[in-house]
Scaffold this motif. Structure first.
Motif, PDB file in Angstrom:
ATOM      1  N   LEU A   1       6.383  -1.091  -3.720  1.00 11.67           N
ATOM      2  CA  LEU A   1       5.534   0.073  -3.961  1.00 11.67           C
ATOM      3  C   LEU A   1       5.655   0.535  -5.411  1.00 11.67           C
ATOM      4  CD1 LEU A   1       5.936   2.223  -0.751  1.00 11.67           C
ATOM      5  CD2 LEU A   1       4.191   0.565  -1.361  1.00 11.67           C
TER       6      LEU A   1
ATOM      7  N   LEU B   1       7.717   7.488   7.605  1.00  6.89           N
ATOM      8  CA  LEU B   1       6.710   7.717   6.580  1.00  6.89           C
ATOM      9  C   LEU B   1       6.213   6.428   5.925  1.00  6.89           C
ATOM     10  CD1 LEU B   1       7.618  10.879   4.532  1.00  6.89           C
ATOM     11  CD2 LEU B   1       5.903  10.542   6.279  1.00  6.89           C
TER      12      LEU B   1
ATOM     13  N   LEU C   1       0.849  -1.200   0.000  1.00  9.32           N
ATOM     14  CA  LEU C   1       0.000   0.000   0.000  1.00  9.32           C
ATOM     15  C   LEU C   1       0.880   1.244   0.000  1.00  9.32           C
ATOM     16  CD1 LEU C   1      -2.593  -1.102   2.687  1.00  9.32           C
ATOM     17  CD2 LEU C   1      -2.734  -1.317   0.215  1.00  9.32           C
ATOM     18  N   TYR C   2       0.367   2.333  -0.585  1.00 11.82           N
ATOM     19  CA  TYR C   2       1.124   3.584  -0.584  1.00 11.82           C
ATOM     20  C   TYR C   2       0.952   4.238   0.787  1.00 11.82           C
ATOM     21  CZ  TYR C   2       0.442   2.500  -5.486  1.00 11.82           C
ATOM     22  OH  TYR C   2       0.393   1.852  -6.676  1.00 11.82           O
ATOM     23  N   PRO C   3       2.023   4.254   1.587  1.00 11.30           N
ATOM     24  CA  PRO C   3       1.855   4.650   2.990  1.00 11.30           C
ATOM     25  C   PRO C   3       1.521   6.115   3.178  1.00 11.30           C
ATOM     26  CG  PRO C   3       4.161   4.284   2.471  1.00 11.30           C
ATOM     27  CD  PRO C   3       3.393   3.874   1.260  1.00 11.30           C
ATOM     28  N   GLN C   4       1.890   6.965   2.209  1.00 12.90           N
ATOM     29  CA  GLN C   4       1.643   8.402   2.403  1.00 12.90           C
ATOM     30  C   GLN C   4       0.244   8.795   1.981  1.00 12.90           C
ATOM     31  OE1 GLN C   4       3.117   7.035  -0.128  1.00 12.90           O
ATOM     32  NE2 GLN C   4       3.401   8.361  -1.892  1.00 12.90           N
ATOM     33  N   MET C   5      -0.495   7.843   1.388  1.00 12.57           N
ATOM     34  CA  MET C   5      -1.836   8.163   0.911  1.00 12.57           C
ATOM     35  C   MET C   5      -2.882   7.583   1.857  1.00 12.57           C
ATOM     36  SD  MET C   5      -1.514   7.339  -3.112  1.00 12.57           S
ATOM     37  CE  MET C   5       0.009   7.563  -3.995  1.00 12.57           C
TER      38      MET C   5
ATOM     39  N   ALA D   1       5.454   3.585   7.258  1.00  9.41           N
ATOM     40  CA  ALA D   1       4.705   2.667   8.107  1.00  9.41           C
ATOM     41  C   ALA D   1       3.446   2.191   7.393  1.00  9.41           C
ATOM     42  CB  ALA D   1       4.328   3.364   9.411  1.00  9.41           C
ATOM     43  N   GLY D   2       3.217   0.867   7.423  1.00 10.26           N
ATOM     44  CA  GLY D   2       1.988   0.330   6.870  1.00 10.26           C
ATOM     45  C   GLY D   2       2.050  -0.019   5.397  1.00 10.26           C
ATOM     46  N   ALA D   3       3.204   0.150   4.769  1.00  9.20           N
ATOM     47  CA  ALA D   3       3.287  -0.128   3.331  1.00  9.20           C
ATOM     48  C   ALA D   3       3.215  -1.620   3.056  1.00  9.20           C
ATOM     49  CB  ALA D   3       4.574   0.441   2.749  1.00  9.20           C
TER      50      ALA D   3
ATOM     51  N   LEU E   1       7.843   9.966  -0.257  1.00 12.52           N
ATOM     52  CA  LEU E   1       8.415   9.096   0.772  1.00 12.52           C
ATOM     53  C   LEU E   1       9.886   9.400   1.049  1.00 12.52           C
ATOM     54  CD1 LEU E   1       6.720   5.736  -0.197  1.00 12.52           C
ATOM     55  CD2 LEU E   1       6.195   7.234   1.710  1.00 12.52           C
TER      56      LEU E   1
ATOM     57  N   PRO F   1      -2.579   3.801   5.762  1.00 13.00           N
ATOM     58  CA  PRO F   1      -2.388   2.365   6.005  1.00 13.00           C
ATOM     59  C   PRO F   1      -1.700   2.060   7.335  1.00 13.00           C
ATOM     60  CG  PRO F   1      -1.793   2.899   3.760  1.00 13.00           C
ATOM     61  CD  PRO F   1      -2.102   4.198   4.440  1.00 13.00           C
ATOM     62  N   GLY F   2      -0.805   2.962   7.786  1.00 14.55           N
ATOM     63  CA  GLY F   2      -0.098   2.728   9.038  1.00 14.55           C
ATOM     64  C   GLY F   2      -1.023   2.618  10.230  1.00 14.55           C
TER      65      GLY F   2
END
Ligand code: ATP
Ligand code: MG
Lengths: 373, 279
Positions: free
Chosen positions: B171, B272, A86-90, B274-276, B193, A149-150
């Motif tokens: 990604l 930044l 997943l794109y973490p910044q979105m 996190a969660g990828a 990122l 997503p985080g």
């Protein structure tokens, strides 16, 4: 013409061959499941179809055209990554909308700053926003649409990954264990949803899993793999009823198919059909094709080891007399009305119509003539 | 909504240490301001007052008359911004290649990048001067941009490369699957990122360009081309310059750098990605 065709496709990393050459073809609209234990090369094969991993040798064809050199984007696929990616910044909303937004952007619109303005403009287009809302609704993601997503649990992230791939309208869906992190209830529901989607869109799906329930319930065809080798290709019924070798026999089905070794067969020749007893082969029989009878009846004498009640049925583990250990244990699926106790001596009777024979040395299925009936 | 990480409660000791550090670092700056506002006569005849004196504007304006403050600062700005833009552009591309591609000589490139840091910059002064003479880059601000970018590039590249190494390659694969062209993947997925690393590298490059003295003093001869670093040193060396004037120019020289740092440092954060990906 098949939509997907593999001709001697193989993959190696340096000297290690992770996928041995194989041929296969997938028709348009099929739901193909790649099934196998961890590390057998399922993801590698899926990534090769997507164009994310290079094919070492052989040819992959889409609609008769060799695509080995095609870029991922040209292949028009949707892909669910095993690791989600997943794109973490979105936000979740932006993640899901990303493929739709990208489809509508011209090359020059991707310049820095300009690109982010155009992306956020496109996000608000009714056709994109509506589509995102619809898929989020379907995957119960509405409460999380504005989170990153985080800040999601593993199962929620997996659903976002699934949503991002299902939101598009590609010609081929590639899903790498998309339900592995969901709880049992959600998994059952998603299984139904994906099957329904497949029926609705009529597109080809290739679905990786190591869960045989998913494979049996969703697939129109299954490819069973082990150690980089294709073990069997067939419909769920074929794979279940006529496993190609002992690996497939024991990997598919829960509990697995019982394999009775030739020495036990030889020691009790009267318990089996004459043709089977003489063949010197491993006898494979599914737990539901075995019956327990009281001592004295004809059959294989066994002792009951464990009785496991699961509600409607009971799984009874028995041991042929004079044997011990996991190797020789035989599991019987019986109705819950069967009253057997530990240590009880019984006889085991086989349904001769449902017996598979495997070569004792190679484990490969032996064609049968004697069990017609 | 981004989740706020719970802040630890600060102990009185932490606060005390912070105050002491701030005082140690901040006093020279305060004293610079204080001196700039004082009058030259007071400075040379009495102990300097602790509190700033606010009545000496006219004297200061007289002292600064003839000092090309505006052109000095704008020259410095051109050099610093040019250096930053050029460095970040090249360093990002170079870092991407070093982080993502396995090519022959990759180790060598990394080594060469670092080896430039082992040689003092002064060693290159004469050769580069000779080279730039032929290229018409002497007495030219762009020549200085080029020199400063060259010196800032290795460390900037390294900083950004480390940032990129932390971004899962999947990604980019996901972006390709989602039909994003390479430029889209770069601007929509990657750059946001690596922004923290780019911000750190930008601070580095900006300060390198803003404060550089040796090459500027050697390559630039015209008064109208002086960057602030050269102009300030010339001013300080002239016996006729007043101390408040020198300190005023020093303050004006320091302020933009501080502002730039404050603007950029908000982006130097971590976590930044996190969660990828799973795990
Ligand atoms: N880049 C690589 N270099 C060397 N070996 C690799 C590489 N990637 C994968 N492999 C090997 O290829 C084999 C197949 O990997 P793959 O990821 O396809 O397995 P899988 O069937 O998807 O397993 P799982 O169910 O655990 O996801 C593994 O043995 C793995 O170690
Ligand atoms: Mg895998």
């Amino acid at each position: 013409m098949p939509q997907l065709q593999f001709s001697s496709v193989a993959k190696s990393y340096g000297d290690t061959q992770v996928l041995e050459p194989f041929d296969a073809s997938v028709d348009s609209g099929e739901f193909l499941v790649l099934l196998g234990p961890s590390g057998c090369g399922k993801s590698t094969l899926l990534r090769m179809i997507a164009g994310l991993t290079e094919i070492t040798s052989g040819e992959l064809l889409f609609d008769g055209e060799t695509v080995n050199e095609w870029d991922v984007r040209k292949r028009d696929i949707a892909f669910v990554f095993q690791s989600y990616a997943l794109y973490p910044q979105m936000t979740v909303r932006q993640n899901i909308a990303f493929p739709l937004v990208m489809d509508r952007m011209k090359p020059w619109q991707h310049l820095p700053i300009l690109g982010s303005i155009i992306r956020s403009r496109l996000m608000h287009r009714p056709e994109i926003a509506g589509e995102v809302d619809r898929i989020a609704e379907q995957l119960s993601l509405v409460p999380y649409l504005d989170r990153r997503p985080g800040a999601l649990s593993g199962g929620q992230r997996q659903r976002v990954a699934l949503a991002r791939s299902l939101v598009r309208d590609p010609s081929l869906y590639l899903l790498d264990e998309p339900l592995s992190n969901l709880d049992a209830k959600l998994r059952t529901q998603m299984r139904v949803d994906i099957t329904a989607l497949h029926q609705k869109v009529g597109k080809t799906f290739v679905y990786v899993t190591h869960d045989q329930i998913e494979a049996m319930t969703m697939a129109t065809r299954i490819i069973v793999m082990d150690h980089g080798r294709i073990q069997q290709i067939g419909t769920p019924d074929e794979v279940y009823d006529n496993p190609a070798n002992t690996f497939v026999a024991t990997f598919v089905g829960s509990p697995a198919m019982n394999l009775i070794s030739p020495d036990i067969v030889a020691a009790h020749p009267t318990a089996f059909e004459p043709g089977i007893a003489a063949s010197g082969a491993i006898v494979g029989v599914r737990p539901e094709h075995l019956m327990l009878a009281d001592e004295g009846a004809p059959g294989l004498p066994v002792t009951v080891e464990v009785v496991e009640r699961t509600g409607a049925e009971a799984i009874i583990a028995c041991q042929p007399q004079g044997q011990e250990g996991d190797e020789s244990r035989i599991l019987v699926r019986a109705s819950h009305t069967q009253r057997r106790v530990m240590g009880e001596a019984c006889v085991l009777q086989l349904d001769p119509a449902h017996v598979s024979l495997f070569d004792a040395a190679t484990g490969v299925r032996v064609p049968q003539t004697s069990t017609v009936g | 909504m981004s989740a706020h990480s719970p802040r630890r409660k600060r102990s009185p000791w932490t606060i005390l240490v912070a105050i002491v550090l701030t005082a140690v670092v901040g006093f020279p700056i305060y004293w610079m301001l204080n001196t700039a506002l004082s009058s030259q006569r007071v400075l040379y005849t009495e102990p300097q007052p602790l509190l700033p004196q606010l009545g000496n504007w006219e004297e200061l304006a007289d002292d600064l008359d003839g000092v090309p403050v505006v052109s000095m600062l704008s020259n410095s700005a051109i050099i610093a911004i040019g250096t930053t833009v050029l460095t970040i552009l090249l360093a990002t591309l170079c870092a991407y290649a070093l982080s993502r591609y396995r090519f022959h000589g990759r180790g060598l490139v990394s080594f060469l990048l670092f080896s430039t840091q082992m040689v003092p910059q002064a060693v290159f002064l004469i050769p580069i001067y000779a080279l730039f003479l032929g290229l018409g880059l002497v007495n030219n601000l762009w020549g200085l941009v080029l020199v400063n970018a060259a010196f800032a590039l290795p460390v900037s590249t390294f900083i950004i490369k480390v940032g990129m190494d932390g971004i899962p390659y999947e990604l980019e694969e996901a972006a390709r699957v989602d039909n994003s062209p390479p430029l889209g993947t770069l601007t929509a997925v990657l750059l946001p990122l690596v922004l923290p690393s780019i911000a750190a590298a930008a601070v580095l490059a900006f300060f390198a360009g803003w404060g550089e003295f040796m090459y500027a003093a050697t390559f630039v001869t015209g008064r109208e081309m002086w960057p602030a670093s050269v102009g300030l040193s010339v001013l300080a060396e002239q016996p006729s310059s007043s101390m408040p004037a020198i300190m005023t120019v020093a303050t004006l020289f320091a302020a933009p750098a501080v502002v730039f740092f404050l603007l950029v440092q908000r982006h130097i954060v971590s976590g930044l990605t996190a969660g990828a990906v799973k795990g």
